[in-house]
Design an enzyme around this catalytic site. Structure first.
Site, PDB file in Angstrom:
ATOM      1  N   PRO A 169       0.814  -1.222   0.000  1.00 11.26           N
ATOM      2  CG  PRO A 169      -0.820  -1.577   1.624  1.00 11.26           C
ATOM      3  CD  PRO A 169       0.496  -2.108   1.118  1.00 11.26           C
ATOM      4  CG  PHE A 170      -0.287   4.180   1.545  1.00 10.48           C
ATOM      5  CD1 PHE A 170      -1.398   4.922   1.167  1.00 10.48           C
ATOM      6  CD2 PHE A 170      -0.400   3.313   2.629  1.00 10.48           C
ATOM      7  CE1 PHE A 170      -2.593   4.831   1.868  1.00 10.48           C
ATOM      8  CE2 PHE A 170      -1.586   3.212   3.332  1.00 10.48           C
ATOM      9  CZ  PHE A 170      -2.687   3.975   2.951  1.00 10.48           C
ATOM     10  NE  ARG A 171       3.930   4.293  -7.009  1.00  7.67           N
ATOM     11  CZ  ARG A 171       3.850   3.272  -7.869  1.00  7.67           C
ATOM     12  NH1 ARG A 171       2.739   2.578  -7.956  1.00  7.67           N
ATOM     13  NH2 ARG A 171       4.861   2.948  -8.640  1.00  7.67           N
ATOM     14  CG  LEU A 172       5.035   3.357   1.671  1.00 15.05           C
ATOM     15  CD1 LEU A 172       4.554   3.553   3.097  1.00 15.05           C
ATOM     16  CD2 LEU A 172       6.222   4.267   1.362  1.00 15.05           C
TER      17      LEU A 172
END
Length: 192
Positions: A169-172
């Site tokens: 998630p959230f490009r993490l």
């Protein structure tokens, strides 16, 4: 997560085999031209174990020539349904004649004839030229066994670096790299 990159790759490939609609063993093979320019194309993984990752090709193709001139390459697997990818970098070595013969014998008759008929990577005058070559080799071999062409074999990429990427998630994203250190594998996490 396992400390063995080969076991982890096998797990991910098995999962992709269950979820990917087409060719879960498809991989981008990147080579370099003699003057150092990158060159990439899709090929199929035909074997993997602790010795490396195996694929087959016409040795007279562009990739065959590039690998002969510079025996280093990179692979990239992308499994969209799993939102995962694996990158592999390393040295290339030819498979043994016995390995190439065994894999070639496992291919369909049409694929074996196609290996003889295709002058892979060279200019094609028209589709009719390929179809004519297929017909000629079909007649030549008739119902007899079709030997492996002397210009057709395989390569094994011997990994020096393997990176596993997983969407988060959230490009993490999660990135884990394994680097061969001569006695095993060093592993570390990377920033996304």
């Amino acid at each position: 997560m396992t400390e063995d990159p080969y076991a982890l790759f096998a797990e991910w490939l098995a999962e992709a085999t269950r979820t990917e609609p087409n060719d879960p063993n498809a991989m981008c093979l990147a080579t370099a031209t003699p003057d150092g320019r990158p060159s990439a194309r899709m090929v199929l993984l035909k074997g993997h174990d602790a010795r490396g990752f195996v694929f087959y090709t016409n040795l007279e193709s562009r990739k065959g020539g590039e690998l002969a001139a510079n025996p280093h390459a990179a692979l990239c697997f992308h499994w969209k349904t799993l939102t995962r990818s694996v990158r592999v970098e390393g040295r290339i070595e030819p498979v043994t004649a016995e390995e190439a013969d065994a894999y070639y014998a496992s291919r369909s008759r049409g694929s074996r004839i196609g290996a003889w008929a295709s002058r892979q990577s060279r200019p094609l005058e028209g589709r009719w030229a390929l179809e004519k070559a297929v017909a000629e080799y079909t007649m030549k071999f008739g119902v007899s066994e079709i030997p492996r062409p002397p210009f057709w074999s395989g390569f094994r990429l011997l990994p020096e670096r393997i990176e596993f990427w997983r969407d988060m998630p959230f490009r993490l994203h999660e990135r884990r790299v394994f680097t061969a250190d001569g006695s095993g594998w060093k592993t570390e996490a990377l920033y996304p």
